[in-house]
Each structure stands twice: as C-alpha cells, then as structure tokens.
Design an enzyme around this catalytic site. Structure first.
Site, PDB file in Angstrom:
ATOM      1  CG  ASP A  95      -2.154  -0.840   1.065  1.00  0.00           C
ATOM      2  OD1 ASP A  95      -2.343  -1.395  -0.026  1.00  0.00           O
ATOM      3  OD2 ASP A  95      -2.929  -0.958   2.033  1.00  0.00           O
ATOM      4  CG  ASP A 150       3.297  -6.627  10.809  1.00  0.00           C
ATOM      5  OD1 ASP A 150       2.427  -6.856   9.945  1.00  0.00           O
ATOM      6  OD2 ASP A 150       3.020  -6.245  11.966  1.00  0.00           O
ATOM      7  CG  ASP A 152       8.950  -5.152  12.284  1.00  0.00           C
ATOM      8  OD1 ASP A 152       7.902  -5.497  11.719  1.00  0.00           O
ATOM      9  OD2 ASP A 152       9.003  -4.877  13.497  1.00  0.00           O
ATOM     10  CG  ASP A 243      -3.994  -7.915  15.753  1.00  0.00           C
ATOM     11  OD1 ASP A 243      -4.810  -7.092  16.211  1.00  0.00           O
ATOM     12  OD2 ASP A 243      -2.765  -7.821  15.939  1.00  0.00           O
TER      13      ASP A 243
END
Length: 494
Positions: A95, A150, A152, A243
């Site tokens: 995005d 994610d 990281d 989540d």
C-alpha cells in the site's frame, strides 16, 4: 463542599485500585496456568511433511506500507523459507505511497525469475488499512493456509515446517508463534518493550491457551486457516487492532488457536520514542475499540465457560488498566491531603495495600516469564529487579498517552491506522538518524507530561509537611517515568 469532593475523589481512587487488583489476580491465575502447562503436546495430530500428499498449500502475505529501510531484508529472508515451491505463494500487499514501490517491484521481479511464486499486489486506495490489504489479498490467495508477517519480522527458514503441521487438527484455525527481538539491547527503551512483550508472549498467551481461554493472533508471525478467516466474517477495518477483532470472532465460532512458545520469530523493536508512542496508541486504542465491539458477544456466549468469559473480559480490558493506573496516580496527591484533613477516611487508605499487593503479584508473575527466556541465575535476578522497576516507571510515564488512546477507543472516535516506522537496526552500531518516516512534530501530550513530572515532584515534596512518606516511592517512579517519556520525546528527533 470539600467533604463531597473528597468522597468523589476517594470513590474513583478506590474503584481504580480495586480494578488494578482484580487485573493482578487474573495475571496470577495465568501464572498458575503457565507453570502447570506442558510445553510439548506430543499427542497433537500433525501433518507429515515427508509425505507429498500431506503437504498443504500455503500463502504468505506481507502487508507493507512505506517500508524503504526493511523491504530488501524482508524479501531476502522470506525467499529463504524452506517449503516446496509448488505449494507456496507469496503476496507482497504493498500500500506504499512513496518511492519504495519502485525498488520493491524490482526485488519481486528478481525473485520471480528464481522460480518463486511471488506477486506484487497494489491497491488504488488504503481503505481498511492493513485489514483491507489482507482481505483483498485473500480474494486471490491460492493457499489453504495463510501466514502473515509484518515488514520487520524475520522468520527462520524452517518456520513453516514448525507451524503448518498443527493444522492437521481440523478444529485449529490459527497457529501463533512467540515474538523475538533482534535489537533487545539497543537502548533502555528497547529493553523495556522487550520485557513487556516477553510477559505477554509467555505468561498471557501460554496461560490462556493452556486452559482453552481466548488468545489473540498478534497481527504477524502466525498462520491462519483460510476457511477460519472466512467463517469468522473476514478481516474488518473498523478497529485499529484488526487481529484481536478477528481472533475473538473466530473463537466465538468455536475455532481453536494453537500457541507455540518454543517457536521464536525475531523482529525489530521501535528505537525512538515517537515510534513507540504511535505503536502504543494504536494497540491501546484498538484494545478499547474491541472491548466495545466484542465484550457483549463474549459475556452472552452460550458456548464458553464462565472462566473463559472472565479472562476474555479482562483481556479486552487490558489497555483500560492504563486509565486506572493514571487515575490512581493523578488522585494520589489529593488523597494524601484528604487523609491529613479528614482522619475519618483512614480506613479507605487501607486500600493502598491492594496496590502494593498488586505490584508484588506482578513482580512474581513477570519474574517467572523473564527467567524462562533470560535464565534464573542470581545475576539475572538482579538484572530483573532493575528492569522491572524501570519498566514500571516508564509504564507509568506512558499512562497519560495510553489513557487518551483508551478513552478515544471507548468513545468510538475513529482515527487513521498509523504504522510504526521501521529502522533496519539489528545491532548497536546502526543509527536511526535521518529516518524519513519519523514524526516531525512533537506530541502535544508532551506539555502535559512535563506538567505531570512537576506535579509528582510536588507530590514527593508534600510528604515532608504532611509527614506521610507512604506514597513517596510511587511518586518518585511517576516523576522518573514522566521525566523519561518527556525528555526522550524532546531529544529523540530525526
């Protein structure tokens, strides 16, 4: 009038103290569950990945947004996942609105040329933010199971082999792994965050999962059964913690969650307080939003036990404890003066023993989780004492910021999903200076935090004329906590 105000102050003060005490008792119960839990469940059915017929198709989703500093590291790491290429698909759900898109497209193309089934998926808008990206990716996902990371996170090459096997049990909808920290020792701030997350991923996740209570998918480093997502109503972007929302909807429909404490998935902790602020705000506001959205469904559910309901409510109220702590802190100084002026209220101040007892309970609970990762030597215990009280002080310093987030969540105030800036820091030599994603504006809460620092300095001074030093250590920690948050916010600028 003064007496009426005193009654009001002491009533709020007492209720907040009791709520904190009930929270600590819930944590103590989770510790009992944690200590009695057998980590290795040898009886659980598992896929035999040596049998080609049993190897399930998996889609890995990588939701990213403006991740210039970590995209290359992320893709290089994911490309090392050991799994048959014919049964693996990777979706880069990008995005991004900056130049990182061009580099990401190039790296994805390079990986495609190696024979990896990896797609660079772009949307016209960020509707629904992360939840919207995951939902759109799911529409074309080939996998029966969907792993999410994610930007990281750096899963080990055998991560899928250790997790997907548990889905042979048709009732399991999610397998979640424990987060690790590649930059735990970067600074005091990262050590505090690691300490708090370790407690969640040991005491809370294991303690709840061991007895079949509701746990949550942590947004990353876990894998979903696609049918579970769809059966629970799919991803929704009406809270900041999508989540937690989907986790509760799935478990209310009788899906089981499997938590693997022994599978660690390393990730990077925020190293600048502005980044930690944005992450804390999102998590705490999202928790309050999910309380509003899900608590009645939990309380009224016919298919779960009373104890599961209790732990579910306490779980959804986790972030609201910051509001209770902030109220106790703020009212503690007026309470000192009320105690001095109105001796008839002495019995009320016996409630302070509940706060002391709550602190002792948390101290014991967190020690068991700390030693499970760091070890139980005497030196480690000394280090634990230091980090516990440092964590406690800084948590107090964040209480204003997080209370505002909680109140916004309970009031239903909508806000944008603000991502946490990543830095690509995995050791003590790299620098975060110059990161273009860092917030350039100072938080408006800083002024209030500076005033609160002075306020609790006054609280320490008040102990002298009142000859009442019972709250002096508490006010000292508050002074240090707000001082830490204020000074770090003031000095940690890009």
């Amino acid at each position: 009038m003064g007496l009426i105000i005193s009654y009001i102050i002491l009533a709020i003060y007492s209720i907040a103290l009791l709520l904190i005490f009930f929270y600590s008792l819930a944590q103590l119960n989770l510790l009992v569950n944690y200590l009695s839990y057998k980590r290795q469940d040898q009886t659980a059915p598992k896929f035999n990945l040596l049998d080609a017929k049993e190897i399930p198709y998996v889609t890995i989703q990588l939701p990213v947004y403006n991740e210039e500093y970590v995209m290359e590291r992320l893709l290089e790491n994911i490309a090392k996942i050991e799994y048959p290429k014919s049964k693996l698909e990777i979706q880069v759900l990008d995005d991004s609105t900056d130049d990182s898109v061009v580099d990401t497209a190039k790296w994805v193309k390079d990986l495609q040329e190696t024979g990896l089934d990896i797609q660079h998926i772009r949307r016209e808008n960020r509707q629904g933010f992360k939840a919207g990206a995951l939902k759109e990716g799911l529409e074309t996902a080939k996998g029966e199971f969907v792993a999410i990371f994610d930007a990281d996170f750096l899963p080990a090459s055998d991560w899928l082999k250790k997790t997907v096997i548990y889905f042979k049990d048709p009732e399991i909808g999610v397998v979640q792994t424990r987060w690790g920290h590649i930059n735990r020792d970067y600074s005091t701030l990262t050590r505090i965050q690691a300490f708090a997350l370790d407690a969640h991923f040991t005491l809370e996740q294991v303690g709840r999962n061991a007895k079949g209570h509701f746990i949550n998918f942590n947004g990353t480093a876990g894998i979903w059964r696609k049918n579970c997502i769809l059966d629970a109503g799919n991803w929704e972007g009406d809270t900041l913690t999508e989540d937690l929302d989907l986790s509760y909807r799935a478990q209310l429909k009788n899906w089981k969650f499997k938590y693997l404490e022994d599978v660690e998935t390393p990730a990077e902790l925020p190293v600048v307080i502005s980044a930690a602020r944005s992450q804390q705000f999102r998590w705490n506001k999202g928790g309050a939003e999910n309380f509003r959205k899900s608590v009645w469904s939990v309380v009224s559910a016919k298919n779960i036990s009373f104890k599961t309901k209790f732990h579910g409510v306490m779980h959804l109220l986790n972030s609201s404890m910051f509001l209770c702590v902030f109220l106790v802190s703020l009212l503690s100084i007026p309470a000192m003066y009320i105690k001095a002026i109105y001796p008839q209220f002495d019995i009320v101040f016996s409630l302070l023993s509940f706060f002391v007892l709550s602190t002792i309970i948390l101290f014991v609970c967190y020690w068991f989780t700390y030693k499970s990762i760091q070890g139980s030597s005497f030196d480690n215990f000394v280090d634990y004492i230091k980090i516990f009280f440092t964590f406690f002080s800084v948590a107090l310093g964040f209480s204003l910021h997080n209370s505002i987030a909680v109140l916004e969540g309970h009031w239903g105030k909508r806000s944008e999903f603000v991502r946490t800036p990543k830095f690509n820091l995995d050791n003590l030599t790299n620098s975060w200076k110059g990161n273009k994603y860092l917030a350039k504006k100072l938080s408006p809460n800083m002024i209030l935090e500076a005033l609160l620092m002075v306020y609790f300095l006054f609280g320490m001074y008040s102990a002298i004329p009142l000859n009442d030093f019972g709250l002096f250590p508490f006010h000292l920690m508050l002074f240090m906590g707000f001082g830490f948050v204020f000074t770090k916010s003031l000095t940690s600028r890009a």
